[in-house]
Motif scaffolding. Structure first.
Motif, PDB file in Angstrom:
ATOM      1  N   ALA A   1     -10.639   4.962  -0.365  1.00  0.00           N
ATOM      2  CA  ALA A   1     -10.945   6.044   0.575  1.00  0.00           C
ATOM      3  C   ALA A   1     -12.089   5.701   1.529  1.00  0.00           C
ATOM      4  CB  ALA A   1     -11.277   7.323  -0.198  1.00  0.00           C
ATOM      5  N   CYS A   2     -12.930   4.742   1.182  1.00  0.00           N
ATOM      6  CA  CYS A   2     -14.064   4.364   2.023  1.00  0.00           C
ATOM      7  C   CYS A   2     -13.622   3.790   3.368  1.00  0.00           C
ATOM      8  CB  CYS A   2     -14.938   3.342   1.294  1.00  0.00           C
ATOM      9  SG  CYS A   2     -14.000   2.017   0.510  1.00  0.00           S
ATOM     10  N   CYS A   3     -12.514   3.050   3.375  1.00  0.00           N
ATOM     11  CA  CYS A   3     -12.059   2.386   4.603  1.00  0.00           C
ATOM     12  C   CYS A   3     -10.540   2.473   4.782  1.00  0.00           C
ATOM     13  CB  CYS A   3     -12.509   0.931   4.619  1.00  0.00           C
ATOM     14  SG  CYS A   3     -11.952  -0.008   3.179  1.00  0.00           S
ATOM     15  N   ASN A   4      -9.862   3.227   3.924  1.00  0.00           N
ATOM     16  CA  ASN A   4      -8.409   3.419   3.967  1.00  0.00           C
ATOM     17  C   ASN A   4      -7.633   2.111   3.847  1.00  0.00           C
ATOM     18  OD1 ASN A   4      -8.398   6.230   3.997  1.00  0.00           O
ATOM     19  ND2 ASN A   4      -8.820   6.259   6.191  1.00  0.00           N
ATOM     20  N   SER A   5      -8.130   1.222   2.991  1.00  0.00           N
ATOM     21  CA  SER A   5      -7.415  -0.016   2.693  1.00  0.00           C
ATOM     22  C   SER A   5      -6.402   0.238   1.584  1.00  0.00           C
ATOM     23  CB  SER A   5      -8.385  -1.103   2.215  1.00  0.00           C
ATOM     24  OG  SER A   5      -9.260  -1.493   3.223  1.00  0.00           O
ATOM     25  N   ALA A   6      -5.165  -0.160   1.805  1.00  0.00           N
ATOM     26  CA  ALA A   6      -4.139  -0.084   0.760  1.00  0.00           C
ATOM     27  C   ALA A   6      -4.500  -1.098  -0.318  1.00  0.00           C
ATOM     28  CB  ALA A   6      -2.775  -0.401   1.353  1.00  0.00           C
ATOM     29  N   MET A   7      -4.602  -0.642  -1.575  1.00  0.00           N
ATOM     30  CA  MET A   7      -5.042  -1.519  -2.655  1.00  0.00           C
ATOM     31  C   MET A   7      -3.911  -1.901  -3.619  1.00  0.00           C
ATOM     32  SD  MET A   7      -8.159  -2.045  -1.778  1.00  0.00           S
ATOM     33  CE  MET A   7      -8.790  -2.939  -3.197  1.00  0.00           C
ATOM     34  N   PHE A   8      -3.215  -0.893  -4.150  1.00  0.00           N
ATOM     35  CA  PHE A   8      -2.131  -1.202  -5.082  1.00  0.00           C
ATOM     36  C   PHE A   8      -1.182  -0.024  -5.194  1.00  0.00           C
ATOM     37  CE2 PHE A   8      -5.650   0.384  -7.663  1.00  0.00           C
ATOM     38  CZ  PHE A   8      -5.074   1.259  -8.570  1.00  0.00           C
ATOM     39  N   LEU A   9      -0.036  -0.291  -5.770  1.00  0.00           N
ATOM     40  CA  LEU A   9       0.989   0.716  -6.045  1.00  0.00           C
ATOM     41  C   LEU A   9       1.091   0.821  -7.560  1.00  0.00           C
ATOM     42  CD1 LEU A   9       4.394   1.176  -4.416  1.00  0.00           C
ATOM     43  CD2 LEU A   9       4.288   0.870  -6.863  1.00  0.00           C
ATOM     44  N   ARG A  10       1.067   2.039  -8.060  1.00  0.00           N
ATOM     45  CA  ARG A  10       1.203   2.232  -9.509  1.00  0.00           C
ATOM     46  C   ARG A  10       2.325   3.229  -9.778  1.00  0.00           C
ATOM     47  NH1 ARG A  10      -4.247   5.436  -9.767  1.00  0.00           N
ATOM     48  NH2 ARG A  10      -3.475   7.461  -9.105  1.00  0.00           N
ATOM     49  N   PHE A  11       2.939   3.062 -10.916  1.00  0.00           N
ATOM     50  CA  PHE A  11       3.976   3.973 -11.375  1.00  0.00           C
ATOM     51  C   PHE A  11       3.316   4.971 -12.309  1.00  0.00           C
ATOM     52  CE2 PHE A  11       6.180   0.219 -10.098  1.00  0.00           C
ATOM     53  CZ  PHE A  11       7.357   0.679  -9.544  1.00  0.00           C
ATOM     54  N   ASP A  12       3.502   6.238 -12.052  1.00  0.00           N
ATOM     55  CA  ASP A  12       2.897   7.274 -12.869  1.00  0.00           C
ATOM     56  C   ASP A  12       3.534   7.269 -14.257  1.00  0.00           C
ATOM     57  OD1 ASP A  12       1.557   7.900 -10.530  1.00  0.00           O
ATOM     58  OD2 ASP A  12       2.897   9.556 -10.018  1.00  0.00           O
ATOM     59  N   GLY A  13       2.735   6.954 -15.256  1.00  0.00           N
ATOM     60  CA  GLY A  13       3.196   6.969 -16.637  1.00  0.00           C
ATOM     61  C   GLY A  13       4.333   6.019 -16.916  1.00  0.00           C
ATOM     62  N   GLY A  14       4.467   5.002 -16.119  1.00  0.00           N
ATOM     63  CA  GLY A  14       5.640   4.165 -16.240  1.00  0.00           C
ATOM     64  C   GLY A  14       5.372   2.740 -16.660  1.00  0.00           C
ATOM     65  N   PRO A  15       5.969   1.839 -15.931  1.00  0.00           N
ATOM     66  CA  PRO A  15       6.049   0.430 -16.317  1.00  0.00           C
ATOM     67  C   PRO A  15       4.710  -0.237 -16.632  1.00  0.00           C
ATOM     68  CG  PRO A  15       7.418   0.870 -14.417  1.00  0.00           C
ATOM     69  CD  PRO A  15       6.584   2.094 -14.652  1.00  0.00           C
ATOM     70  N   HIS A  16       4.837  -1.443 -17.090  1.00  0.00           N
ATOM     71  CA  HIS A  16       3.730  -2.243 -17.592  1.00  0.00           C
ATOM     72  C   HIS A  16       3.073  -3.109 -16.522  1.00  0.00           C
ATOM     73  CE1 HIS A  16       7.428  -4.577 -17.791  1.00  0.00           C
ATOM     74  NE2 HIS A  16       6.694  -5.640 -17.654  1.00  0.00           N
ATOM     75  N   TRP A  17       3.374  -2.851 -15.273  1.00  0.00           N
ATOM     76  CA  TRP A  17       2.787  -3.662 -14.213  1.00  0.00           C
ATOM     77  C   TRP A  17       2.241  -2.789 -13.086  1.00  0.00           C
ATOM     78  CZ3 TRP A  17       8.032  -2.877 -14.394  1.00  0.00           C
ATOM     79  CH2 TRP A  17       8.643  -2.434 -13.221  1.00  0.00           C
ATOM     80  N   VAL A  18       1.402  -3.443 -12.280  1.00  0.00           N
ATOM     81  CA  VAL A  18       0.820  -2.837 -11.083  1.00  0.00           C
ATOM     82  C   VAL A  18       1.145  -3.783  -9.932  1.00  0.00           C
ATOM     83  CG1 VAL A  18      -1.359  -2.212  -9.956  1.00  0.00           C
ATOM     84  CG2 VAL A  18      -1.057  -1.787 -12.383  1.00  0.00           C
ATOM     85  N   SER A  19       1.538  -3.221  -8.803  1.00  0.00           N
ATOM     86  CA  SER A  19       1.851  -4.025  -7.612  1.00  0.00           C
ATOM     87  C   SER A  19       0.666  -3.948  -6.665  1.00  0.00           C
ATOM     88  CB  SER A  19       3.110  -3.465  -6.925  1.00  0.00           C
ATOM     89  OG  SER A  19       4.207  -3.495  -7.817  1.00  0.00           O
ATOM     90  N   VAL A  20      -0.072  -5.052  -6.566  1.00  0.00           N
ATOM     91  CA  VAL A  20      -1.276  -5.112  -5.744  1.00  0.00           C
ATOM     92  C   VAL A  20      -0.887  -5.640  -4.364  1.00  0.00           C
ATOM     93  CG1 VAL A  20      -3.635  -5.984  -5.578  1.00  0.00           C
ATOM     94  CG2 VAL A  20      -2.607  -5.612  -7.837  1.00  0.00           C
ATOM     95  N   TYR A  21      -1.373  -4.983  -3.323  1.00  0.00           N
ATOM     96  CA  TYR A  21      -1.083  -5.447  -1.964  1.00  0.00           C
ATOM     97  C   TYR A  21      -1.674  -6.841  -1.788  1.00  0.00           C
ATOM     98  CZ  TYR A  21       0.495  -0.748  -0.863  1.00  0.00           C
ATOM     99  OH  TYR A  21       1.186   0.438  -0.848  1.00  0.00           O
ATOM    100  N   ARG A  22      -0.831  -7.800  -1.474  1.00  0.00           N
ATOM    101  CA  ARG A  22      -1.223  -9.207  -1.386  1.00  0.00           C
ATOM    102  C   ARG A  22      -2.327  -9.432  -0.358  1.00  0.00           C
ATOM    103  NH1 ARG A  22       0.594 -13.942   1.259  1.00  0.00           N
ATOM    104  NH2 ARG A  22       0.384 -15.774  -0.091  1.00  0.00           N
ATOM    105  N   ALA A  23      -2.336  -8.677   0.718  1.00  0.00           N
ATOM    106  CA  ALA A  23      -3.327  -8.849   1.779  1.00  0.00           C
ATOM    107  C   ALA A  23      -4.749  -8.549   1.310  1.00  0.00           C
ATOM    108  CB  ALA A  23      -2.974  -7.953   2.965  1.00  0.00           C
ATOM    109  N   ARG A  24      -4.891  -7.878   0.188  1.00  0.00           N
ATOM    110  CA  ARG A  24      -6.233  -7.521  -0.306  1.00  0.00           C
ATOM    111  C   ARG A  24      -6.927  -8.678  -1.010  1.00  0.00           C
ATOM    112  NH1 ARG A  24      -6.564  -4.909   3.164  1.00  0.00           N
ATOM    113  NH2 ARG A  24      -8.656  -5.711   2.881  1.00  0.00           N
ATOM    114  N   PHE A  25      -6.195  -9.726  -1.350  1.00  0.00           N
ATOM    115  CA  PHE A  25      -6.781 -10.875  -2.032  1.00  0.00           C
ATOM    116  C   PHE A  25      -7.430 -11.794  -1.014  1.00  0.00           C
ATOM    117  CE2 PHE A  25      -3.738  -9.349  -5.101  1.00  0.00           C
ATOM    118  CZ  PHE A  25      -4.433  -9.464  -6.292  1.00  0.00           C
TER     119      PHE A  25
END
Length: 171
Positions: free
Chosen positions: A96-120
């Motif tokens: 929220a500090c700079c509106n950078s997309a960080m990751f996508l998460r599934f609510d109560g779901g799968p075992h992974w997190v999809s991190v926006y590659r551009a943030r690395f």
């Protein structure tokens, strides 16, 4: 004999107030062209001062990490979830500090997190495939640098299943 230290990769928001740490190699690097990823990207890109989320071809590049190998190391209180629909099973998490997309998460779901590659920072792990290309924007050409698939290929699903098994076995 002690185990060798695992490599930690850091993802940061554009102003540096939020940091994410991912341990070890990602499950997979993929660019997604599905309607939801495009809608979510447009929603985030419309926020004040937000950077582009989609690549020039319309795909959204992610690195998928196991949840047990992912954490927010700085600025957790600044993370804010955005849903494309009230009933969406996913939240696109933004700093929220700079509106950078960080990751996508599934609510109560799968075992992974999809991190926006551009943030690395630096040399982010490479993409291995492009998925859901049947949804690509009409004016976009999908690059042929890695294999492209119109839906979710068996290889994608197999990597996710293998990661789940490794988590269960604590490897």
């Amino acid at each position: 004999m002690s185990e060798p230290a695992k490599h930690i990769t850091t993802a940061r928001c554009s102003c540096g107030s939020v940091e994410l740490e991912a341990t070890g190699a990602p499950i997979l690097g993929a660019a997604c062209y599905c309607d939801d990823c495009q809608a979510g990207a447009r929603q985030i890109e419309a926020l004040p001062d937000a950077l582009p989320v989609r690549d020039p071809d319309g795909g959204t590049a992610y690195l998928l990490y196991r949840k047990d190998r992912f954490r927010c190391s700085k600025g957790d209180q600044l993370l804010q979830g955005h849903k494309i629909r009230e009933t969406s099973p996913t939240s696109r998490v933004v700093a929220a500090c700079c509106n950078s997309a960080m990751f996508l998460r599934f609510d109560g779901g799968p075992h992974w997190v999809s991190v926006y590659r551009a943030r690395f920072e630096g040399d982010a792990p490479p993409l291995q495939m492009r998925i859901n290309t049947k949804f690509k924007p009409e004016n976009g050409d999908v690059p042929s640098d890695v294999p492209g698939y119109s839906t979710f290929p068996l290889r994608f699903v197999a990597k996710l299943v293998a990661a789940k098994i490794a988590m269960l076995l604590r490897r």
